[in-house]
Design an enzyme around this catalytic site. Structure first.
Site, PDB file in Angstrom:
ATOM      1  N   GLU A 288      -5.432  12.327 -18.549  1.00  0.00           N
ATOM      2  CA  GLU A 288      -4.144  12.984 -18.806  1.00  0.00           C
ATOM      3  C   GLU A 288      -4.092  14.383 -18.199  1.00  0.00           C
ATOM      4  O   GLU A 288      -3.026  14.875 -17.860  1.00  0.00           O
ATOM      5  CB  GLU A 288      -3.879  13.093 -20.319  1.00  0.00           C
ATOM      6  CG  GLU A 288      -3.272  11.835 -20.912  1.00  0.00           C
ATOM      7  CD  GLU A 288      -2.748  12.031 -22.329  1.00  0.00           C
ATOM      8  OE1 GLU A 288      -3.105  13.021 -22.986  1.00  0.00           O
ATOM      9  OE2 GLU A 288      -1.988  11.168 -22.784  1.00  0.00           O
ATOM     10  N   HIS A 309     -25.202  -5.882 -16.829  1.00  0.00           N
ATOM     11  CA  HIS A 309     -25.147  -7.334 -16.695  1.00  0.00           C
ATOM     12  C   HIS A 309     -23.728  -7.812 -16.414  1.00  0.00           C
ATOM     13  O   HIS A 309     -23.421  -8.983 -16.578  1.00  0.00           O
ATOM     14  CB  HIS A 309     -25.726  -7.982 -17.954  1.00  0.00           C
ATOM     15  CG  HIS A 309     -27.160  -7.595 -18.171  1.00  0.00           C
ATOM     16  ND1 HIS A 309     -28.216  -8.412 -17.819  1.00  0.00           N
ATOM     17  CD2 HIS A 309     -27.707  -6.452 -18.640  1.00  0.00           C
ATOM     18  CE1 HIS A 309     -29.355  -7.786 -18.095  1.00  0.00           C
ATOM     19  NE2 HIS A 309     -29.072  -6.595 -18.589  1.00  0.00           N
ATOM     20  N   LYS A 423       7.603   5.270 -22.869  1.00  0.00           N
ATOM     21  CA  LYS A 423       8.299   5.490 -24.143  1.00  0.00           C
ATOM     22  C   LYS A 423       9.802   5.323 -23.954  1.00  0.00           C
ATOM     23  O   LYS A 423      10.470   4.659 -24.758  1.00  0.00           O
ATOM     24  CB  LYS A 423       8.030   6.908 -24.658  1.00  0.00           C
ATOM     25  CG  LYS A 423       6.649   7.125 -25.203  1.00  0.00           C
ATOM     26  CD  LYS A 423       6.559   8.502 -25.837  1.00  0.00           C
ATOM     27  CE  LYS A 423       5.122   8.944 -25.962  1.00  0.00           C
ATOM     28  NZ  LYS A 423       4.974  10.343 -26.289  1.00  0.00           N
TER      29      LYS A 423
END
Ligand code: PA5
Length: 448
Positions: A288, A309, A423
């Site tokens: 951010e 792995h 948003k």
């Protein structure tokens, strides 16, 4: 003298020389000055710089509140998202028993919610809470973030039904802005105890404020030691203009030089699952703060040896886009040796008597050397031991380095304009009043 966390550049030298790293670090002292003088971008969000001192008077109040919640309940649900969630989650995961919710012996569980909108997750939590005697800490700086607001409404109603409105009010603590936002007004209306989030501290830099410290204290960890660790690191870095002895300046410089060489992904790796959420917190902090204006390093993370792995293959031989930063914890807090077996049927007797941490250390060294041979620059951050003091140091180290790094990149490391886009779409799709025009546009776009 107590050891501090430190940074090792040995395995970056094939890509960037120590001289150029130190030179950029030294040049970046101007950014340290901008932070200390408040003359850089985002200078109204610098409260985190002096939090280790400023939080002092509040620590005992937080401890008292935590004690109260631990006395009246066996479980606390922390409701929050982003910077109002990741810091405390990271510290609790790093320092608590790995299986604490499953332990038989009496302890206080801290659970998290409000960081997703998954109906099944929230329903599962409610089912569990029927069996628990619980309290709630709701955290939101703006007091209006959708995810925690929805989940808090649900939990508040659940708790009020269980224990009645008056009892529920005693079991709910809000951490929010001192005057603005729905959570502040709601707290006043229902008479919740509250802690303030200072105006000049943004979400992702708020872990050493009540946002991070209250849940951590409720979990039973020592928040004074955490703050002491942060303060110790502030003392060696914030006003230290000798780049050679300032790990935050060195880290900020090294990662920017690597970016300039096309390494646009940084993988933070630890060799303990306990650091998984610390990496999540770090990803938010750096993602951010730096990812804007088409710039920034993409922060990713892995848990070794587990991910050796899976993603280990890509890191060793895939596209050369990344560099690694290893969080290297020098000493485990517990002791466990590998037993010997008379018949050696699994052929592991060559390890008998060794500590598991010795094997893990060889895995770490082997990985660093292998990845370096595979043309991956590797930075190493050395942490003496995982405890409150050193997690406090690590937090301050990363926060300071992040702000400097953002200034090197010439972005404002304290805003996050990009998080509004989803948003706005979500509100438009949900027909939130005021979003009608946007809603129409989105419907048309989706028809195409
Ligand atoms: O760093 C930030 O500012 C954000 O990630 C916020 O922490 C997050 O959006 C939550 O915001 P709030 O605490 O206002 O609910």
């Amino acid at each position: 003298m107590k050891e501090n966390i430190s940074i090792d550049l040995k395995n970056t030298e094939k890509f960037i020389s120590c001289e150029e790293t130190y030179a950029l670090a030294q040049k970046s002292v101007i950014h340290l000055d901008s932070l200390n003088n408040g003359t850089g971008a985002g200078n109204d969000f610098l409260g985190w710089l002096s939090l280790p001192d400023d939080i002092h008077p509040t620590v005992s109040k937080l401890e008292k509140c935590a004690k109260h919640l631990r006395n009246i309940s066996d479980t606390t649900v922390v409701v929050g998202i982003g910077g109002s969630y990741l810091g405390s989650k990271a510290i609790i995961e790093a320092l608590s028993h790995s299986f604490s919710p499953l332990l038989q012996k009496k302890h206080h569980d801290v659970l998290f919610a409000g960081h997703n909108l998954c109906e099944d997750y929230i329903s599962d939590l409610l089912e569990l809470l029927y069996e628990r005697n619980y309290s709630i800490i709701v955290i939101s700086k703006s007091g209006t973030t959708t995810e925690p607001a929805i989940v808090f409404r649900i939990l508040k109603e659940h708790l009020e039904r269980r224990v009645g409105k008056a009892q529920a009010a005693d079991r709910i603590i809000a951490v929010t802005d001192s005057s603005k936002g729905a959570l502040r007004s709601l707290s006043e209306l229902y008479g919740y105890d509250t802690f303030d989030i200072p105006d000049n501290i943004g979400g992702r830099y708020s872990v050493l404020s009540p946002v991070g410290l209250l849940p951590v204290a409720v979990s039973g960890l020592d928040i004074s030691a955490l703050v002491k660790g942060a303060k110790a690191f502030e003392d060696i870095s914030r006003r230290n203009k000798k780049a050679l002895t300032n790990p935050s300046l060195i880290y900020a410089a090294a990662r920017n030089l690597l970016l300039q060489q096309g390494r646009s992904i940084e993988i933070l790796a630890g060799f303990t699952p306990k650091l998984h959420y610390l990496a999540e917190w770090w990803k938010q902090l750096y993602g951010e703060s730096e990812g804007k204006e088409g710039k920034g390093i993409f922060p990713a993370s892995v848990d070794f040896t587990t991910d050796l792995h899976s993603l280990g293959q890509y890191i060793q031989e895939g596209q050369r886009l990344m560099f690694e930063t290893i969080l290297s914890v020098k000493n485990p807090t517990k002791t466990l040796t590998i037993p010997s077996e008379t018949d050696d049927s699994d052929k592991l007797n060559f390890l008998a008597g060794k500590r598991v941490s010795e094997v893990n250390r060889c895995a770490e060294t082997g990985t660093i050397l292998a990845h370096n041979d595979g043309d991956v620059p590797v930075l190493r951050i050395d942490v003496p031991v995982l405890n409150e003091f050193y997690i406090g140091q690590l937090i301050y180290f990363f926060e300071l380095a992040c702000a400097i790094s953002g200034y090197i990149l010439d972005v404002n490391p304290f805003d996050q304009p990009g998080v509004e886009a989803y948003k706005n779409n979500m509100f438009a799709l949900l027909n939130k009043p005021g979003y009608e025009e946007k809603g129409k546009l989105l419907q048309e776009k989706m028809k195409k």
